[in-house]
Design a protein around this motif. Sequence first.
Motif, PDB file in Angstrom:
ATOM      1  N   MET A  75      34.026 -26.204   6.943  1.00  0.00           N
ATOM      2  CA  MET A  75      33.617 -24.859   7.131  1.00  0.00           C
ATOM      3  C   MET A  75      31.988 -24.777   6.830  1.00  0.00           C
ATOM      4  N   LYS A  76      31.347 -25.770   6.305  1.00  0.00           N
ATOM      5  CA  LYS A  76      29.829 -25.555   6.154  1.00  0.00           C
ATOM      6  C   LYS A  76      29.299 -25.563   7.425  1.00  0.00           C
ATOM      7  N   GLY A  77      29.449 -26.123   8.279  1.00  0.00           N
ATOM      8  CA  GLY A  77      28.772 -26.028   9.699  1.00  0.00           C
ATOM      9  C   GLY A  77      28.949 -24.459  10.081  1.00  0.00           C
ATOM     10  N   PRO A  78      30.056 -23.802  10.336  1.00  0.00           N
ATOM     11  CA  PRO A  78      30.115 -22.414  10.551  1.00  0.00           C
ATOM     12  C   PRO A  78      29.273 -21.488   9.634  1.00  0.00           C
ATOM     13  N   VAL A  79      29.358 -21.749   8.274  1.00  0.00           N
ATOM     14  CA  VAL A  79      28.437 -21.088   7.488  1.00  0.00           C
ATOM     15  C   VAL A  79      27.148 -21.153   7.806  1.00  0.00           C
ATOM     16  N   GLU A  80      26.369 -22.309   7.868  1.00  0.00           N
ATOM     17  CA  GLU A  80      25.223 -22.331   8.232  1.00  0.00           C
ATOM     18  C   GLU A  80      24.581 -21.956   9.535  1.00  0.00           C
ATOM     19  N   ARG A  81      25.793 -21.848  10.599  1.00  0.00           N
ATOM     20  CA  ARG A  81      25.578 -21.146  11.879  1.00  0.00           C
ATOM     21  C   ARG A  81      25.402 -19.531  11.628  1.00  0.00           C
ATOM     22  N   ILE A  82      26.238 -19.129  10.840  1.00  0.00           N
ATOM     23  CA  ILE A  82      26.400 -17.460  10.397  1.00  0.00           C
ATOM     24  C   ILE A  82      25.098 -17.430   9.897  1.00  0.00           C
ATOM     25  N   ALA A  83      24.522 -18.283   8.878  1.00  0.00           N
ATOM     26  CA  ALA A  83      23.306 -18.027   8.310  1.00  0.00           C
ATOM     27  C   ALA A  83      21.947 -17.934   9.407  1.00  0.00           C
ATOM     28  N   THR A  84      22.170 -18.740  10.393  1.00  0.00           N
ATOM     29  CA  THR A  84      21.060 -18.946  11.243  1.00  0.00           C
ATOM     30  C   THR A  84      21.105 -17.659  12.294  1.00  0.00           C
ATOM     31  N   ASN A  85      22.325 -17.287  12.711  1.00  0.00           N
ATOM     32  CA  ASN A  85      22.383 -16.112  13.783  1.00  0.00           C
ATOM     33  C   ASN A  85      22.489 -15.007  13.372  1.00  0.00           C
ATOM     34  N   TRP A  86      22.879 -14.727  12.170  1.00  0.00           N
ATOM     35  CA  TRP A  86      23.029 -13.238  11.522  1.00  0.00           C
ATOM     36  C   TRP A  86      21.837 -13.076  10.609  1.00  0.00           C
ATOM     37  N   PHE A  87      21.582 -13.718   9.691  1.00  0.00           N
ATOM     38  CA  PHE A  87      20.242 -13.668   8.775  1.00  0.00           C
ATOM     39  C   PHE A  87      19.074 -14.189   9.275  1.00  0.00           C
ATOM     40  N   LYS A  88      19.028 -14.901  10.322  1.00  0.00           N
ATOM     41  CA  LYS A  88      17.557 -15.422  10.912  1.00  0.00           C
ATOM     42  C   LYS A  88      16.988 -16.228   9.841  1.00  0.00           C
ATOM     43  N   MET A  89      17.779 -17.259   9.004  1.00  0.00           N
ATOM     44  CA  MET A  89      17.128 -17.978   8.174  1.00  0.00           C
ATOM     45  C   MET A  89      16.371 -18.998   8.640  1.00  0.00           C
ATOM     46  N   ASP A  90      15.262 -19.766   7.939  1.00  0.00           N
ATOM     47  CA  ASP A  90      14.523 -20.843   8.386  1.00  0.00           C
ATOM     48  C   ASP A  90      15.665 -22.050   7.943  1.00  0.00           C
ATOM     49  N   GLU A  91      15.031 -23.624   8.319  1.00  0.00           N
ATOM     50  CA  GLU A  91      15.643 -24.477   7.753  1.00  0.00           C
ATOM     51  C   GLU A  91      15.858 -24.791   6.472  1.00  0.00           C
ATOM     52  N   SER A  92      14.904 -24.430   5.603  1.00  0.00           N
ATOM     53  CA  SER A  92      15.162 -24.658   4.183  1.00  0.00           C
ATOM     54  C   SER A  92      16.224 -23.370   3.501  1.00  0.00           C
ATOM     55  N   GLY A  93      16.297 -22.313   3.999  1.00  0.00           N
ATOM     56  CA  GLY A  93      17.066 -21.525   3.784  1.00  0.00           C
ATOM     57  C   GLY A  93      18.571 -21.806   4.137  1.00  0.00           C
ATOM     58  N   ILE A  94      18.765 -22.264   5.310  1.00  0.00           N
ATOM     59  CA  ILE A  94      19.905 -22.662   5.700  1.00  0.00           C
ATOM     60  C   ILE A  94      20.581 -23.864   4.962  1.00  0.00           C
ATOM     61  N   LYS A  95      19.733 -24.683   4.652  1.00  0.00           N
ATOM     62  CA  LYS A  95      20.092 -25.870   3.753  1.00  0.00           C
ATOM     63  C   LYS A  95      20.462 -25.320   2.183  1.00  0.00           C
ATOM     64  N   ARG A  96      19.695 -24.506   1.823  1.00  0.00           N
ATOM     65  CA  ARG A  96      20.183 -23.851   0.649  1.00  0.00           C
ATOM     66  C   ARG A  96      21.280 -22.994   0.729  1.00  0.00           C
ATOM     67  N   VAL A  97      21.785 -22.479   1.760  1.00  0.00           N
ATOM     68  CA  VAL A  97      22.923 -21.799   1.806  1.00  0.00           C
ATOM     69  C   VAL A  97      24.216 -22.839   1.784  1.00  0.00           C
ATOM     70  N   GLY A  98      23.779 -24.007   2.450  1.00  0.00           N
ATOM     71  CA  GLY A  98      24.806 -25.133   2.631  1.00  0.00           C
ATOM     72  C   GLY A  98      25.126 -25.521   1.215  1.00  0.00           C
ATOM     73  N   ARG A  99      24.251 -25.811   0.564  1.00  0.00           N
ATOM     74  CA  ARG A  99      24.493 -26.445  -0.960  1.00  0.00           C
ATOM     75  C   ARG A  99      24.954 -25.534  -1.767  1.00  0.00           C
ATOM     76  N   LYS A 100      24.658 -24.289  -1.754  1.00  0.00           N
ATOM     77  CA  LYS A 100      25.598 -23.303  -2.527  1.00  0.00           C
ATOM     78  C   LYS A 100      26.885 -22.941  -2.126  1.00  0.00           C
ATOM     79  N   TRP A 101      27.084 -23.225  -0.628  1.00  0.00           N
ATOM     80  CA  TRP A 101      28.493 -22.944  -0.432  1.00  0.00           C
ATOM     81  C   TRP A 101      29.222 -24.267  -1.100  1.00  0.00           C
ATOM     82  N   SER A 102      28.700 -25.482  -0.681  1.00  0.00           N
ATOM     83  CA  SER A 102      29.350 -26.624  -1.500  1.00  0.00           C
ATOM     84  C   SER A 102      29.544 -26.506  -3.044  1.00  0.00           C
ATOM     85  N   PHE A 103      28.481 -26.174  -3.575  1.00  0.00           N
ATOM     86  CA  PHE A 103      28.874 -26.025  -5.004  1.00  0.00           C
ATOM     87  C   PHE A 103      29.813 -25.014  -5.381  1.00  0.00           C
ATOM     88  N   PHE A 104      29.601 -23.946  -4.976  1.00  0.00           N
ATOM     89  CA  PHE A 104      30.784 -22.805  -5.301  1.00  0.00           C
ATOM     90  C   PHE A 104      32.096 -23.081  -4.935  1.00  0.00           C
TER      91      PHE A 104
END
Length: 474
Positions: free
Chosen positions: A212-241
Amino acid sequence: MKNEQEAQKARLDTTRLKVEFYKEMLRHLTVEQQVWEERYRLAGEGPSDEIRKLSGETRQTLEHIRLWKNSLEDGLDKLAPLLRSQREKVASGGLSKGEEQVTRTFVAAYADREVLYRQALKGLNRAERVTERWKGDLVSLEERLSKGLGITAWLHTLSSPVQTIWNAELYVAEESAIVDHQKISRPISVTVGKVAKALLILLLGVWGAGRMKGPVERIATNWFKMDESGIKRVGRKWSFFTFIGLFTFALASVNIPWAVFAFLGGTLAIAAGFGAQNLIGSFISSVILLFDRTIQVGDVVEIDGRRGRVTSIGMLNSSVMRFDGVEMLVPNSQFLEQRVTNWTHSDKHVRYEISVGIAYQAPTQKVSDLILKVVKDDPHTMKDPAPIVFLEEFGDSALVFRVYLWLVLDTEQSNRVVLSDIRHRIKEALDEAGIVMAFPQRDVHLEAANTITVKAVGDEMDWGEEPRTGASHG
């Protein structure tokens, strides 16, 4: 009067039959329910003695159903002419009012009895089919048991030590609760089986969370227009929580209390004393970096004099790709314990400098203007802060000009190309203006009281020098 009494008796008999039939049908419905429950409970296996007992009971039930079914069919055959004769009497029309009422009572009683018989036969047919099927299942079970009795015994023998290991206690925790102002405690054992189940739940959950990490990062890209650093940060927080949530769910699913970690805490402390402190420190550092955000994916950092771009931040190590193509694995604890330069922490603007040596005969202001124009005309140079040129020093062999310019830090390699292009254009501009770039040179002055004679003979050169006084300076 007699006919009227017989009609009422027929009606009462019909009512009594209804009660008896409904009781019998209820009993057969109960039998059907028990049949389905037994089929589900056994589900292809069970003790052979129990199966034989059920097989005998099923045969008796089937015989009872068939006897009662035959009785109902006989009763229905006898009832048909009676009902027909009473209906014919009503249809003839030659009856008095009282006789017609009595006859209609007979017709109603016999008609109700006929409906009752047919409903009972329908229910018995269904019960017979279910019981026949159950009988066939029991026969198949008996055959399989007779063939697989040896295999079952062997498997039972093999499973005994496995069950012993599976149920072995690793730790016994005590759970307490306050009930009516009294403390009630009960022991909760942690077995090998519970730990295995918890690990299985955790592994399956981590696998699913990774998917599910890939779809979460795509949502961060398409919906919230995050840059590469923000996308990776969202992915790491998803994995941690998700890991924390899955870990908690796995413990709760197999009833492993948190009190176990009071015991594990001492074990981890001992392990840390034997060298695990580095792993624990790196893990804690990764959690701090996750929320502190001093180091993020995409940052350009310098560690131990080596510069590179952070490509990933893991639970223990981070990957730093150096600009020479070498990938470094850096423990996360080093980002907190050592001096680290983050070139892009607040922004990606980096100042560079270029030194130019000019001959002393050149006009200094013209040189400054030429260098500044070349730097400003380059499309990669930032306009704010603007580049600036200084006459830095009077060197031994040249006037040293130094230009300071700001570039957006993309990669070290690409910025080196930009600086090289600017140096080429500075050289071309100075050549076109007739300005000479200085090169190292030294003037040597000799003072001698006597003449130094130099004589060349043939292809050889003979240096001769008469004694002299004085000193040479250079």
